[in-house]
Design a protein around this motif. Sequence first.
Motif, PDB file in Angstrom:
ATOM      1  N   PRO A   1      71.830 115.972  40.519  1.00  0.00           N
ATOM      2  CA  PRO A   1      72.847 116.277  40.676  1.00  0.00           C
ATOM      3  C   PRO A   1      73.912 115.189  41.160  1.00  0.00           C
ATOM      4  O   PRO A   1      75.391 115.378  41.064  1.00  0.00           O
ATOM      5  N   GLN A   2      73.745 114.058  40.955  1.00  0.00           N
ATOM      6  CA  GLN A   2      74.710 112.852  41.079  1.00  0.00           C
ATOM      7  C   GLN A   2      75.854 113.007  39.836  1.00  0.00           C
ATOM      8  O   GLN A   2      76.760 112.375  40.024  1.00  0.00           O
TER       9      GLN A   2
ATOM     10  N   ASP B   1      78.942 110.286  33.570  1.00  0.00           N
ATOM     11  CA  ASP B   1      77.801 110.155  33.017  1.00  0.00           C
ATOM     12  C   ASP B   1      77.488 108.609  32.568  1.00  0.00           C
ATOM     13  O   ASP B   1      76.734 108.087  32.661  1.00  0.00           O
ATOM     14  N   ILE B   2      78.511 108.258  32.014  1.00  0.00           N
ATOM     15  CA  ILE B   2      78.543 106.844  31.585  1.00  0.00           C
ATOM     16  C   ILE B   2      78.532 105.723  32.885  1.00  0.00           C
ATOM     17  O   ILE B   2      77.925 104.863  32.949  1.00  0.00           O
ATOM     18  N   LEU B   3      79.438 106.105  33.810  1.00  0.00           N
ATOM     19  CA  LEU B   3      79.558 105.004  34.897  1.00  0.00           C
ATOM     20  C   LEU B   3      78.329 105.224  35.831  1.00  0.00           C
ATOM     21  O   LEU B   3      78.216 104.026  36.346  1.00  0.00           O
ATOM     22  N   MET B   4      77.558 106.234  35.766  1.00  0.00           N
ATOM     23  CA  MET B   4      76.581 106.501  36.851  1.00  0.00           C
ATOM     24  C   MET B   4      75.473 105.343  36.540  1.00  0.00           C
ATOM     25  O   MET B   4      74.990 104.853  37.557  1.00  0.00           O
TER      26      MET B   4
ATOM     27  N   GLU C   1      71.411 107.419  41.950  1.00  0.00           N
ATOM     28  CA  GLU C   1      71.470 107.527  43.618  1.00  0.00           C
ATOM     29  C   GLU C   1      72.303 106.198  44.228  1.00  0.00           C
ATOM     30  O   GLU C   1      72.975 106.422  44.896  1.00  0.00           O
ATOM     31  N   ALA C   2      71.615 105.216  43.634  1.00  0.00           N
ATOM     32  CA  ALA C   2      72.369 103.941  43.929  1.00  0.00           C
ATOM     33  C   ALA C   2      73.922 103.920  43.526  1.00  0.00           C
ATOM     34  O   ALA C   2      74.744 103.511  44.465  1.00  0.00           O
TER      35      ALA C   2
ATOM     36  N   ARG D   1      70.867 108.664  52.027  1.00  0.00           N
ATOM     37  CA  ARG D   1      71.549 107.815  51.151  1.00  0.00           C
ATOM     38  C   ARG D   1      71.740 106.442  52.116  1.00  0.00           C
ATOM     39  O   ARG D   1      72.764 105.457  51.865  1.00  0.00           O
ATOM     40  N   GLY D   2      71.234 106.351  53.254  1.00  0.00           N
ATOM     41  CA  GLY D   2      71.654 105.284  54.069  1.00  0.00           C
ATOM     42  C   GLY D   2      72.718 105.100  54.895  1.00  0.00           C
ATOM     43  O   GLY D   2      73.588 106.295  54.830  1.00  0.00           O
TER      44      GLY D   2
END
Length: 343
Positions: free
Chosen positions: A94-95, A142-145, A323-324, A341-342
Amino acid sequence: MAGMLPPHARPRSLSGMQPTSDSLHLGNYLGALVNWVELQESSEAFYFVADLHALTVPTDPEVVRRRTRVTAAQFIAGGVDPARSAVFCQSHLPQHAELGWVMNCITAFGEASRMTQFKDKVAKGQNANVGLFTYPMLMAADILMYDADRVPVGEDQRQHLEITRDLAQRFNQRFGETLRVPEPYILKETAKIMELSDPASKMSGSNSPEAGLILLSDEPARIAKKIKSAVTDAEREIRYDPEHKAGVSNLLVIESALTGVPLDSVEKSYDGLGYGALKTRVADVVVESVRPFQERMAELLGDPAELDRILAGGAERAGEVAEATVTRVFDAVGLLLPSRRGS
């Protein structure tokens, strides 16, 4: 947490393909998959089936499901190793949609309107939905993830990578060094494969006629028939001359790319021979080259549970990085982070 761009031990590469057909074609293989296989030797590689992007056109749910598995199987059959590279479905994380929304919100309407692929597709009568309009922003996400250093792209995708770089730089200027600005990895020109029926046009699964495509799933006899029917010219000399002998040049490129023999050596090997010999040899080369691919693909599609397990494993590996990144971005823009996610 904002403004912290983490280092990684190895360069990262990222690429994907839409599940828009029942088979990849030879142009996909030589223009993309061969490069993907090489990149996984020197990079931490992430390769995904872009199933969310496929929804920008009218779809049939069963067809999407089938083609998603086929596309993933063909990645692996083409040499991508799931033990070294994360192979996964875009929709499993989902990110991608979450970061895509953030990219939408820092993109100007006029900027998005100028994307040539959107304008070209609308001009050709394609369904002009909002998803098609915002496609480049989801591609940027998609790329920057994955903090990708290198992104394998052809010339037709260069503009999408440029807007990705622009968005990353814009975000970093506003919120601190949060996103890695990727560099293009321009695919080898020799891997550009043209249609058999119209060698002035690039081989395309969405635009080329059936007779112009060499599908990786084609039976050997069908491959041979298509190549022997390939458009050439009225001359007799076999030489590499893309401007004046596009059809002959395309066949020479195909043989060179599949055998690894330099193009000039392939050209010289046909001294004194005619087009019949050229087409026969190229057909034999293609048939033998795709045979192991077809065997591996049949094995993977024959065990969908195992294929799904591979995709789940790839999504788990990719998900840790995704996720990070989203946590970093959400914190940078001031969104309250949920417990997962802290803080």
